[in-house]
Design a protein around this motif. Sequence first.
Motif, PDB file in Angstrom:
ATOM      1  N   LEU A  77       0.813  -1.216   0.000  1.00 42.63           N
ATOM      2  CA  LEU A  77       0.000   0.000   0.000  1.00 42.63           C
ATOM      3  C   LEU A  77       0.848   1.269   0.000  1.00 42.63           C
ATOM      4  N   LYS A  78       2.146   1.171  -0.262  1.00 42.86           N
ATOM      5  CA  LYS A  78       3.051   2.324  -0.157  1.00 42.86           C
ATOM      6  C   LYS A  78       2.772   3.408  -1.181  1.00 42.86           C
ATOM      7  N   ARG A  79       2.272   3.090  -2.346  1.00 43.85           N
ATOM      8  CA  ARG A  79       2.110   4.101  -3.394  1.00 43.85           C
ATOM      9  C   ARG A  79       0.789   4.859  -3.313  1.00 43.85           C
ATOM     10  N   GLY A  80       0.038   4.661  -2.282  1.00 48.32           N
ATOM     11  CA  GLY A  80      -1.136   5.498  -2.058  1.00 48.32           C
ATOM     12  C   GLY A  80      -2.424   4.973  -2.659  1.00 48.32           C
ATOM     13  N   LEU A  81      -3.200   5.871  -3.265  1.00 50.57           N
ATOM     14  CA  LEU A  81      -4.552   5.585  -3.742  1.00 50.57           C
ATOM     15  C   LEU A  81      -4.618   4.450  -4.776  1.00 50.57           C
ATOM     16  N   PRO A  82      -3.754   4.412  -5.781  1.00 45.93           N
ATOM     17  CA  PRO A  82      -3.866   3.292  -6.732  1.00 45.93           C
ATOM     18  C   PRO A  82      -3.688   1.928  -6.055  1.00 45.93           C
ATOM     19  N   ASP A  83      -2.739   1.839  -5.122  1.00 45.07           N
ATOM     20  CA  ASP A  83      -2.549   0.571  -4.418  1.00 45.07           C
ATOM     21  C   ASP A  83      -3.739   0.239  -3.527  1.00 45.07           C
ATOM     22  N   GLN A  84      -4.328   1.260  -2.895  1.00 46.44           N
ATOM     23  CA  GLN A  84      -5.504   1.019  -2.058  1.00 46.44           C
ATOM     24  C   GLN A  84      -6.684   0.519  -2.892  1.00 46.44           C
ATOM     25  N   MET A  85      -6.859   1.116  -4.071  1.00 49.34           N
ATOM     26  CA  MET A  85      -7.967   0.685  -4.937  1.00 49.34           C
ATOM     27  C   MET A  85      -7.750  -0.751  -5.419  1.00 49.34           C
ATOM     28  N   TYR A  87      -6.020  -3.078  -3.907  1.00 47.75           N
ATOM     29  CA  TYR A  87      -6.173  -3.953  -2.747  1.00 47.75           C
ATOM     30  C   TYR A  87      -7.647  -4.171  -2.411  1.00 47.75           C
ATOM     31  N   ARG A  88      -8.394  -3.073  -2.360  1.00 50.53           N
ATOM     32  CA  ARG A  88      -9.812  -3.196  -2.003  1.00 50.53           C
ATOM     33  C   ARG A  88     -10.607  -3.943  -3.068  1.00 50.53           C
ATOM     34  N   LEU A  93     -13.501  -8.809  -4.656  1.00 48.16           N
ATOM     35  CA  LEU A  93     -13.709  -9.943  -5.566  1.00 48.16           C
ATOM     36  C   LEU A  93     -13.491 -11.276  -4.847  1.00 48.16           C
ATOM     37  N   THR A  94     -12.519 -11.313  -3.942  1.00 51.09           N
ATOM     38  CA  THR A  94     -12.269 -12.546  -3.182  1.00 51.09           C
ATOM     39  C   THR A  94     -13.451 -12.882  -2.283  1.00 51.09           C
TER      40      THR A  94
END
Length: 114
Positions: A77-85, A87-88, A93-94
């Motif tokens: 999640l270090k790179r901020g919003l794109p990583d959060q999106m 991940y979520r 989906l899982t």
Amino acid sequence: MYYKFSGFTQKLAGAWASEAYNPQGLKPVVSTEAPPIIFATPTKLTSSYPTYDYAGKNKVPELQKFFQKPDGVPVHLKRGLPDQMLYRTTMALTLGGTLYCLVALYMAAQPRNK
């Protein structure tokens, strides 16, 4: 005594050593000449190609410092919003797939009414 398999009688038959080691009259073929070149294209020397310098700056040391910074944020999640999106979306989906599988198992376990 040497034996070989006879293709005519379908049995083992006596034979000389040369026939036993080379069955059915096959002789080992060893070529003394090099085979002819099929596609005779001239080869280019490496000095004839232009040399290129690396077209960019090495970003690896900067990224290593960025990702190894002890700020308490997980690496994914270090790179901020794109990583959060990402991940979520992956977690949604899982969970959706897990629920879908459980519902499908529940429906498959129920007997059909006629």
